[in-house]
Design an enzyme around this catalytic site. Structure first.
Site, PDB file in Angstrom:
ATOM      1  N   GLU A 287      -2.209  -1.604  13.158  1.00 34.52           N
ATOM      2  CA  GLU A 287      -3.451  -1.333  12.431  1.00 34.52           C
ATOM      3  C   GLU A 287      -4.666  -1.826  13.210  1.00 34.52           C
ATOM      4  O   GLU A 287      -5.683  -1.154  13.286  1.00 34.52           O
ATOM      5  CB  GLU A 287      -3.394  -2.021  11.065  1.00 34.52           C
TER       6      GLU A 287
ATOM      7  N   GLU B  69       0.870  -1.183   0.000  1.00 33.62           N
ATOM      8  CA  GLU B  69       0.000   0.000   0.000  1.00 33.62           C
ATOM      9  C   GLU B  69       0.905   1.230   0.000  1.00 33.62           C
ATOM     10  O   GLU B  69       1.220   1.753  -1.045  1.00 33.62           O
ATOM     11  CB  GLU B  69      -0.963  -0.021   1.197  1.00 33.62           C
TER      12      GLU B  69
END
Length: 931
Positions: A708, A436
């Site tokens: 996360e 990402e």
């Protein structure tokens, strides 16, 4: 008196940046004098181009009303005069501005070369006054002049939508010029044409051929100027990097001979996409050394740097020629072995073929998020001294920090700051390790307030606001999920897209820059207009895909991380909030008709939310922590309803065992609304939890950055099987704003914190707290102690910089002692050092209550003994099986409220008197002192 830290648009000595009517700011030290005057003089060479004359010192900002010329160095002289006087100076230098380019884009005919080199030989004669290199590339580049790297930054020209704008870097190379010179520009694919994006990504997003463009301007002492341009006199070939990309990593073969130079291909590509830079330089900010060399159970050689971070690897090559070394990068170990499965499609490796020469080796056109490096292929024993990890992030000065008497909390703060460093690589990325590393708008929005307190992020987010605006221009006002969009047109998601309004507004609140607000206003308004066109329901935002409360724990399906809070409710709340922001911004900018229009629109949206989700008595239709937090934070309910919503939030938290169940949306808000509404002790209890889910859970599990998920690594040490386990993801680190505001006490500020409300809420779980925030006015420092005397005296020390006014608003008192003098609470203090003491009207140690769980009460033997003196009721619970069973989960009040309760109201009252006079076991002073 002394002038310090002169900044131009919040930067020290900016060179080549896009500057439109730049603002000068500075700090004033060693004075408390009133009625000062300031003077700003700007010179270009010896010529005065602006003189403000002596003007009143009302604040330390000054906008320079001058027309800037390209490629000029301006000296700024700041003087402050009163009974004493002080003078200091700084400089800034313009880039190309709108000056036409004389250079051309150049490339190699072979578009598939992974590392294109460009070369130019030239001579210089005579004494040089100055030499500047103005350069950019399509792809990433590094420039070398006479064998030395130009500049100290990496990953230039930065991450942008290359089809819309490409940044120019300006370098002072005066001292590098010799009589005989050679300039080489080395390029790689980077964000321009390398593989980027989700689900395996795509290549050639912005183009399919590496290019560069450069002008080297040499000005001699006699005044004449020579320009070396990229043109058809340059040569090109391929370099030693055989493959590189952001996710892939890099392959470098040092045995390759660089030869077969050929004439470049000159392109007629437009130079209109080129602009002076906004991006702060990405530099090596610090360098880590290994803490351990590990031989894993699988016999792998692993280097542990002790800290998850972003950067590249430097190693000292001692291998014979032809040896191929392979380095893989990872964030954690699993069962003691190297692990990299959470990187998904990202190869994240470096291969190096040795030429047999000893020396330091590094990567060039990639970066990694890592703590551990697995080494393969070595023929010589590994040594810690042969490895270093240069840490990369954008060049932002630290502005804030907090330290407490709790080592776990302190480690959490460091983790949050490391998460910010790791993910502020030119754009605010979501993570630095996997496939990402993109500018996710929601993460940036959620974390902005914490980011701006930790570091000077003015220029960083000024650049990112342009990234966002460019994507909106291409999408009729909609903001893509990440900016630059990296080939994806997906977007229009609540909280993520609302970065279009929230970030400019937060920038204005943090730095007071009305010009930046004005420049962003069109994008802010177009986002709200897009929602209005997109929604399927009048005055509510419905019918569009939403991320909901991302990675919340209260969802029915853990594999679908949108949480239980209704997505349309979240979207509609953000629709209301963004519309309100546009109305407020319009009013500030003098756009009164627009302000009134959007104010009315926001009222209509609010009423629609109330009609759909809130009863007249204040009951929220959605029983989740996030739903209540949103209602309170964005003032969706009236004052008369607020008590009910606060009560329901507190009850919801109690049902959830005083642990958060929230995701990206709710996590930054719950503690704030609790502290705002009289429940700071509960906010502290949640914050100080150490088991899953909590902030300190990851710390106790050995985290060195923020994860996360709340449990990206589970209690048994294994990775969360639901995936998406970035171990360097700053979003839930947004809690640090609450610590700055409510624990440290820097509650609110105006125009770069020229005025501050100082209002900490004390709690005995943190007896000692110190921290600071450094604005352009100077460093505001705070330290306080809850004393261990019988009265629990509060002792505070404040250090207030010149030009700042601090309103002191302390809890549980009407009077305070300031430097030995009695003053009313709420007094305003100006520049100076202050010692404040007071005795609160009641202390900060939490006591037992009738709604405390039976199990908690029974675990305190001293309390049980005291209760047994007034009541024999607890005898029935004096059994471990009973305590640990369902009965232990009840409170005395709940038992008393039962029909035909065995506990009478009179007996409950007697027990309550004992409870209220007893400190909770974990809070007792003697217990704390013995820990």
């Amino acid at each position: 008196m002394k002038i310090a830290n002169i900044q131009i648009d919040h930067m020290n000595h900016p060179v080549g940046f896009e500057l439109n009517k730049p603002k000068v700011s500075f700090s004033l030290l060693n004075t408390r004098e009133d009625s000062l005057k300031k003077q700003i003089i700007v010179k270009e060479n010896a010529n005065v181009v602006y003189n403000s004359g002596l003007i009143e010192y009302t604040n330390n900002f000054f906008k320079l009303p001058i027309k800037l010329l390209p490629r000029k160095k301006y000296n700024v002289e700041v003087s402050v005069k009163g009974k004493e006087s002080a003078t200091s100076s700084a400089y800034f230098e313009t880039g190309k501005l709108n000056e036409p380019w004389t250079a051309k884009w150049i490339s190699n005919e072979n578009k598939d070369i992974q590392n294109t080199l460009f070369k130019k030989d030239f001579e210089s004669s005579g004494k040089i006054d100055s030499a500047r290199l103005y350069i950019s590339a399509l792809g990433l580049y590094e420039a070398y002049l006479n064998g030395d790297k130009v500049g100290k930054e990496f990953l230039t020209p930065g991450c942008t939508a290359y089809d819309k704008w490409v940044q120019i870097q300006t370098y002072d190379v005066t001292e590098m010029i010799q009589k005989e010179n050679q300039i080489i520009v080395s390029t790689g694919d980077g964000w321009f044409k390398g593989n980027m994006g989700l689900n395996g990504g795509q290549e050639n997003i912005y183009g399919n051929c590496q290019m560069t463009i450069a002008e080297l301007h040499i000005i001699y002492n006699d005044g004449h100027e020579v320009t070396v341009n990229t043109d058809d006199t340059w040569k090109t070939t391929s370099g030693k990097i055989t493959k590189s990309a952001i996710y892939y990593g890099e392959d470098y073969d040092s045995t390759i001979k660089v030869e077969n130079w050929k004439q470049v291909k000159v392109s007629d590509k437009e130079t209109s996409v080129l602009t002076d830079r906004l991006s702060l330089p990405v530099k090596v900010q610090e360098e880590l050394e290994p803490v351990e060399l590990i031989k894993t159970p699988k016999k792998e050689n692993v280097v542990d740097f002790g800290q998850n971070h972003t950067g590249f690897l430097k190693f000292y090559n001692r291998e014979p020629k032809g040896t191929k070394l392979i380095f893989q990068f990872g964030e954690t170990l699993q069962k003691g072995n190297f692990y990299r499965d959470n990187l998904r499609y990202a190869r994240a490796a470096f291969t190096y073929v040795s030429d047999g020469k000893e020396g330091w080796v590094r990567q060039h056109f990639t970066f990694y998020g890592f703590r551990y490096v697995k080494v393969e292929g070595n023929t010589r024993p590994l040594s810690k001294k042969d490895f270093k990890a240069p840490v990369l992030y954008s060049d932002m000065n630290s502005t804030g920090d907090i330290e407490t008497d709790n080592h776990l909390v302190n480690r959490l703060f460091k983790n949050i700051q490391w998460g910010q460093k790791s993910n502020f690589i030119d754009i605010p990325t979501d993570c630095p390790q996997r496939d990402e590393r993109m500018g996710w708008t929601g993460d940036a929005n959620i974390f902005f307030n914490t980011a701006s307190l930790n570091m000077n992020v003015y220029e960083f987010f000024k650049k990112y606001m342009k990234d966002m605006a460019i994507e909106q221009e291409s999408h009729n006002g909609m903001l893509t999920m990440y900016a630059p969009k990296m080939g994806s047109d997906d977007g229009g998601v609540a909280a993520w897209g609302d970065a279009a309004t929230f970030i400019p507004w937060k920038m204005y609140q943090a730095y007071g820059d009305i010009d930046l607000l004005n420049k962003s206003f069109g994008s802010m308004k177009s986002w709200v207009d897009w929602i209005t066109q997109d929604t399927k329901t009048n005055n509510l935002w419905t019918g569009h895909f939403q991320f909901g409360d991302w990675v919340a724990l209260d969802g029915e399906n853990s594999a679908l991380p949108i949480g239980k809070t209704d997505s349309d409710y979240i979207a509609s709340v953000y629709y209301f909030a963004s519309t309100t922001i546009v109305a407020r911004a319009a009013k500030i900018l003098g756009k009164y008709e627009i302000a009134e229009e959007y104010k009315e629109k926001s009222h209509d949206i609010l009423q629609a939310i109330r009609d759909e989700y809130i009863t007249k008595n204040g009951r929220i239709a959605i029983d989740t922590q996030t739903a209540y937090a949103l209602a309170l934070y964005f003032n969706l309910v009236s004052e008369s309803q607020k008590t009910k919503v606060v009560e329901d939030l507190v009850n919801r938290l109690h049902k959830d065992n005083n642990h958060l169940q929230t995701g990206f949306i709710g996590t930054p808000l719950v503690n704030q609304v609790l502290s705002q509404n009289g429940h700071h002790n509960l906010a502290m209890k949640i914050f100080m939890q150490e088991d899953f889910p909590s902030w300190l859970y990851a710390v106790k599990m050995g985290a060195t950055t923020v994860w996360e998920r709340w449990n990206s690594i589970q209690e048994d040490g294994s990775m969360n099987p639901d995936g998406m386990n970035s171990l360097n993801h700053y979003s839930i680190g947004a809690i640090m704003e609450w610590v700055y505001r409510y624990v440290l006490g820097i509650r609110t500020g105006t125009r770069d914190y020229q005025q501050i409300e100082f209002s900490p809420l004390f709690d005995y779980r943190m007896k000692h707290v110190k921290g600071h925030y450094e604005s352009t006015y100077g460093d505001f420092k705070v330290e306080y102690q809850i004393e261990s005397d019988n009265k629990h005296t509060i002792s505070l020390n404040l250090n207030i910089p010149y030009g700042v006014t601090v309103k002191v608003n302390l809890p549980r008192t009407n009077e305070i002692l300031v430097n030995g003098k009695s003053m009313n609470n709420g007094t305003k203090l100006t520049c100076g050092e202050y010692e404040i003491k007071y005795i609160p009207d009641h202390d900060y140690i939490e006591r037992y209550k009738v709604d405390t769980k039976i199990k908690t009460i029974m675990n305190d033997k001293r309390l049980v003994c005291d209760i047994n003196k007034v009541s024999q009721f607890l005898k029935v619970f004096d059994n471990k099986e009973v305590i640990n069973g369902p009965a232990g989960t009840f409170s005395l009040k709940e038992i008393s409220d039962l029909p035909s309760s065995p506990l009478s109201k009179e007996e409950l009252s007697k027990i309550n008197s004992v409870l209220l006079n007893t400190v909770i076991k974990s809070e007792r002073l003697d217990d704390l002192e013995n820990e």
